[in-house]
Structure formats: structure tokens, C-alpha cells
Design a protein around this motif. Structure first.
Motif, PDB file in Angstrom:
ATOM      1  N   UNK A 274       0.843  -1.206   0.000  1.00  0.00           N
ATOM      2  CA  UNK A 274       0.000   0.000   0.000  1.00  0.00           C
ATOM      3  C   UNK A 274       0.874   1.250   0.000  1.00  0.00           C
ATOM      4  N   UNK A 275       1.954   1.194   0.786  1.00  0.00           N
ATOM      5  CA  UNK A 275       2.861   2.347   0.861  1.00  0.00           C
ATOM      6  C   UNK A 275       3.528   2.601  -0.492  1.00  0.00           C
ATOM      7  N   UNK A 276       4.036   1.503  -1.113  1.00  0.00           N
ATOM      8  CA  UNK A 276       4.702   1.660  -2.414  1.00  0.00           C
ATOM      9  C   UNK A 276       3.748   2.197  -3.480  1.00  0.00           C
ATOM     10  N   UNK A 277       2.474   1.831  -3.361  1.00  0.00           N
ATOM     11  CA  UNK A 277       1.498   2.272  -4.373  1.00  0.00           C
ATOM     12  C   UNK A 277       0.987   3.687  -4.097  1.00  0.00           C
ATOM     13  N   UNK A 278       1.321   4.241  -2.924  1.00  0.00           N
ATOM     14  CA  UNK A 278       0.992   5.641  -2.667  1.00  0.00           C
ATOM     15  C   UNK A 278      -0.129   5.883  -1.665  1.00  0.00           C
ATOM     16  N   UNK A 279      -0.402   4.902  -0.788  1.00  0.00           N
ATOM     17  CA  UNK A 279      -1.452   5.110   0.228  1.00  0.00           C
ATOM     18  C   UNK A 279      -0.928   5.953   1.381  1.00  0.00           C
ATOM     19  N   UNK A 280      -1.788   6.816   1.914  1.00  0.00           N
ATOM     20  CA  UNK A 280      -1.415   7.589   3.099  1.00  0.00           C
ATOM     21  C   UNK A 280      -1.724   6.822   4.370  1.00  0.00           C
ATOM     22  N   UNK A 281      -2.822   6.062   4.334  1.00  0.00           N
ATOM     23  CA  UNK A 281      -3.224   5.323   5.545  1.00  0.00           C
ATOM     24  C   UNK A 281      -3.849   3.995   5.159  1.00  0.00           C
ATOM     25  N   UNK A 282      -3.612   3.011   6.024  1.00  0.00           N
ATOM     26  CA  UNK A 282      -4.296   1.717   5.903  1.00  0.00           C
ATOM     27  C   UNK A 282      -5.165   1.572   7.136  1.00  0.00           C
ATOM     28  N   UNK A 283      -6.449   1.349   6.906  1.00  0.00           N
ATOM     29  CA  UNK A 283      -7.387   1.135   8.021  1.00  0.00           C
ATOM     30  C   UNK A 283      -7.682  -0.362   8.077  1.00  0.00           C
ATOM     31  N   UNK A 284      -7.152  -1.016   9.131  1.00  0.00           N
ATOM     32  CA  UNK A 284      -7.311  -2.473   9.248  1.00  0.00           C
ATOM     33  C   UNK A 284      -7.965  -2.787  10.590  1.00  0.00           C
ATOM     34  N   UNK A 285      -9.288  -2.659  10.661  1.00  0.00           N
ATOM     35  CA  UNK A 285      -9.985  -2.859  11.941  1.00  0.00           C
ATOM     36  C   UNK A 285     -10.187  -4.342  12.242  1.00  0.00           C
TER      37      UNK A 285
END
Ligand SMILES: Nc1ncnc2c1ncn2[C@@H]1O[C@H](COP(=O)(O)OP(=O)(O)OP(=O)(O)O)[C@@H](O)[C@H]1O
Ligand SMILES: CC(C)(CO)[C@@H](O)C(=O)[O-]
Ligand code: BAL
Length: 333
Positions: free
Chosen positions: A82-93
Motif C-alpha cells: 500500500x505504501x509503495x502504491x501511494x497510500x497515506x493510511x491503511x485502516x485495518x480494523x
């Protein structure tokens, strides 16, 4: 850029919003298909906006005997991708965070479209899927949410829910990402042994066979339309010479009984052959449907249709589809 990992609704709500928020919802076990969605989200959000990826294996959309327990959970690798693809945040509840009162009593009903194809094979799946998508839309409050064409019926139902119950979000579809040999990327591909993967290629090959038949038919229709009346056609044919004329007349004649049935037959032949492979492909459905409601299209259908397939190889169930436009050049004369 460092991607932040959030696991509670509180953390998500405490996040200061920047510009447009684009959300990509997933069940994790991320692959290049997901990365493509995240990169598209990044482009849509722009440098001043933000991209949030959700990772949640939603128990509500799995039926009894399905693969909820063995569904791959790879959060650490997901964060990196996700980081490499450009995400700012991952929400993993956790499940308790999403369903604090246990299984929800009030749910979104997918209606008749949700009972066809995937819905017929997986009763309750789409109610569970829409319920969690509705919740994740409320939790993440995106301006834009992106979904893959690979799950075409899911995409259609999400669009329908957004329209029917007025979610204020733009839904963006992203074309299916495939391996070089045609296999649609899917988290469930990792269940496949090398032999099973070889058999699984029949899904995309069947769709490509249907697409090629469809393209040939559309080309013939276009040729037939160049000559508007039977009398004019005869004159035009003799003007281009007897043998060309005969071939042309044959081609035009053979296109007439074609249409959706021929496209289904071309795809079906590949699937029939794959049923005799070792390991065999067990077909669940092959359908050529109107994406507005997922009913089979008729012979005179025009517009965009979806050729969809679902099959089992060993214990793995896979789906794939291709959009095909019928009569894009107008009706045959
Ligand atoms: N090959 C692909 N190309 C484009 N989008 C994809 C692809 N695979 C999945 N997606 C999209 O990613 C989002 C999250 O899907 P999901 O996490 O269920 O992945 P998946 O690979 O489809 O998993 P599964 O094996 O459970 O079907 C969905 O919008 C889905 O349509
Ligand atoms: C949309 C979704 C994240 C809801 O659980 C899921 O169905 C998926 O990954 O396609
Ligand atoms: N990719 C669709 C989610 C599911 O199969 O449950």
C-alpha cells in the motif's frame, strides 16, 4: 511517504482531512490489482488529497463452508504494498471494531440483482458485502471510492446502492489487471497448485474466445451495414468481383444467426474442454449479462454487456469477466 496504520474508528475520525479523500476497500492479501487501484486513487486524490486503503476480511459476506478461515491474512506485506502504491493510511480494523454489537441485525439488502450469478452461488454474499461497504463508507467518508471491474457484479451493486440510498460518494471502476498469460489477479490465486493454475487459465481463455467471436461478428455487421439495401448490396458485391462477393455474402449471411448465443458458445467450448483436464475445471456459470441488472441479454441487445464466468478448480473458486459492447456501430441492415 510513510503509510500510517489505523485500527480503530476513533483513530480514523481523529485524522485531519486533506483535500479529496479516495478510498480503496480490500480484504487484504494485496497484489498488483490492488496496487493499480491504489495508484489510481493517488492520481484522483492528487498530491494534496489522501488515499485510504481498508483491509478487512468481512465475515458477513462468507457463507458456511466458504474460505473465511483460510483466507490469507498478510497485513505486514499489505502495508508495504500500500505504501509503495501511494497510500497515506491503511485502516485495518478487527471484526469487533466493525461489528461492536456482534452480527448486525439491520443490513443492506442487495435485492434481485444480488440473487443472480454470484448471488445464486453464494446466498447472502451480496447483502454481507453491501452492509460492510456501507459501513466502511460511513467510517472513511470518502469523496471517491474505487472498485475493480474483476468483481463486476459487486461493482454494479455498489453503484446501485449508492444511487438507491443516496450515498454521497463517486464510484470509480478500474479495469481488471491480469497476469501475462491472462489469468485475472486474485488473492485466491495463491490457493492454486501449478497444475490447478494451468487449468484455471481456461477462465480467461474462454472469455478471450468469446471476445474474439464477438469482435468478428461486430466487424461483419459493420461490413453488412456499409450496403444499406439488398439490391444495393448485390450491386456493390458484383462491383468488387465474384469471389470477394461470394465470400462477403457468406460472411454477411453467417453473421445473422450470431449475436450473444454465438459468443456464449465460443466461450463455452473452451470451458467444456477444460472440464476434461487434470485437474478438471468445474463450471459454476457462464453468462452474458446486462450490467444494469445482471440478467442475460437477448439477441437484439445493444450497449455494454458483461461476459462473466465462475468456476472451481480443486477447492478454489474463481471468477472473471470481460465487458463487450454490442451493436456499437448501429444495427445491421
Ligand atoms: N485483478 C484485479 N484487477 C483489478 N481490480 C481487482 C483485481 N482483483 C481484485 N480487484 C479489486 O480489489 C478490490 C478488493 O478486492 P479483494 O480484496 O476481494 O481482492 P481479490 O483479489 O478480488 O480477492 P478474492 O480472491 O477474494 O476475489 C475489489 O474492488 C476488487 O474488485
Ligand atoms: C468490497 C469488499 C472490500 C467488501 O468486503 C470486498 O468484497 C472485496 O474486497 O472485493
Ligand atoms: N472479491 C470479492 C470478495 C469475496 O469474494 O468475498
Amino acid at each position: 511517504m510513510t503509510t500510517v496504520l489505523l485500527s480503530t474508528a476513533g483513530e480514523l475520525h481523529a485524522r485531519v482531512r486533506h483535500g479529496r479523500r479516495a478510498v480503496v476497500m480490500t480484504m487484504g492479501a494485496l497484489h498488483e490489482g490492488h496496487a493499480t487501484l491504489i495508484r489510481s486513487a493517488r492520481q484522483i486524490a492528487g498530491p494534496d488529497g489522501e488515499v485510504v486503503v481498508t483491509v478487512f476480511v468481512n465475515p458477513l459476506q462468507f457463507g458456511a463452508g466458504e474460505d473465511l478461515d483460510r483466507y490469507p491474512r498478510t497485513l505486514e506485506a499489505d502495508l508495504k504494498l500500500a505504501e509503495q502504491a501511494g497510500a497515506d493510511a491503511v485502516f485495518a480494523p478487527s471484526a469487533a471494531e466493525v461489528y461492536p454489537g456482534g452480527e448486525p441485525q439491520v443490513r443492506i439488502s442487495a435485492g434481485p440483482m444480488g440473487e443472480r450469478l454470484e448471488g445464486a452461488s453464494r446466498p447472502g454474499h451480496f447483502d454481507g458485502m453491501l452492509t460492510v461497504v456501507a459501513k466502511l463508507l460511513h467510517l472513511t467518508r470518502p469523496d471517491v471510492a474505487l472498485f475493480g471491474q474483476k468483481d463486476a457484479q459487486q461493482l454494479a451493486l455498489i453503484r446501485r446502492m449508492v444511487r438507491d440510498v443516496n450515498f454521497s460518494v463517486e464510484i470509480v471502476a478500474v479495469p481488471t489487471v491480469r497476469e501475462e498469460d491472462g489469468l485475472a489477479l486474485s488473492s485466491r490465486n495463491r490457493y492454486l497448485s501449478p497444475d490447478e493454475r494451468r487449468t484455471a487459465l481456461a477462465l480467461s481463455r474462454a472469455l478471450f474466445a468469446g471476445r474474439d467471436r464477438h469482435a468478428a461478428q461486430e466487424a461483419l455487421r459493420a461490413r453488412a451495414r456499409e450496403v444499406p439495401s439488398t439490391q444495393a448490396r448485390a450491386e456493390a458485391l458484383s462491383a468488387i468481383g465474384e469471389s470477394r462477393a461470394a465470400a462477403d455474402a457468406h460472411a454477411v449471411a453467417t453473421v445473422a444467426p450470431g449475436g450473444p448465443a454465438t459468443v456464449r458458445a465460443a466461450a463455452g467450448q473452451v470451458l467444456d474442454e477444460a472440464a476434461h483436464l487434470d485437474p478438471p475445471l468445474q463450471l459454476d456459470y457462464l453468462a452474458l449479462v446486462d450490467p444494469a441488472d445482471f440478467t442475460e441479454i437477448g439477441a437484439d441487445f445493444t450497449g455494454e454487456a458483461v461476459l462473466a464466468v465462475a468456476a472451481r478448480v480443486g477447492t478454489t473458486r474463481l471468477i472473471d469477466n470481460l465487458p463487450l459492447t454490442f451493436g456499437s456501430l448501429g444495427a445491421a441492415s
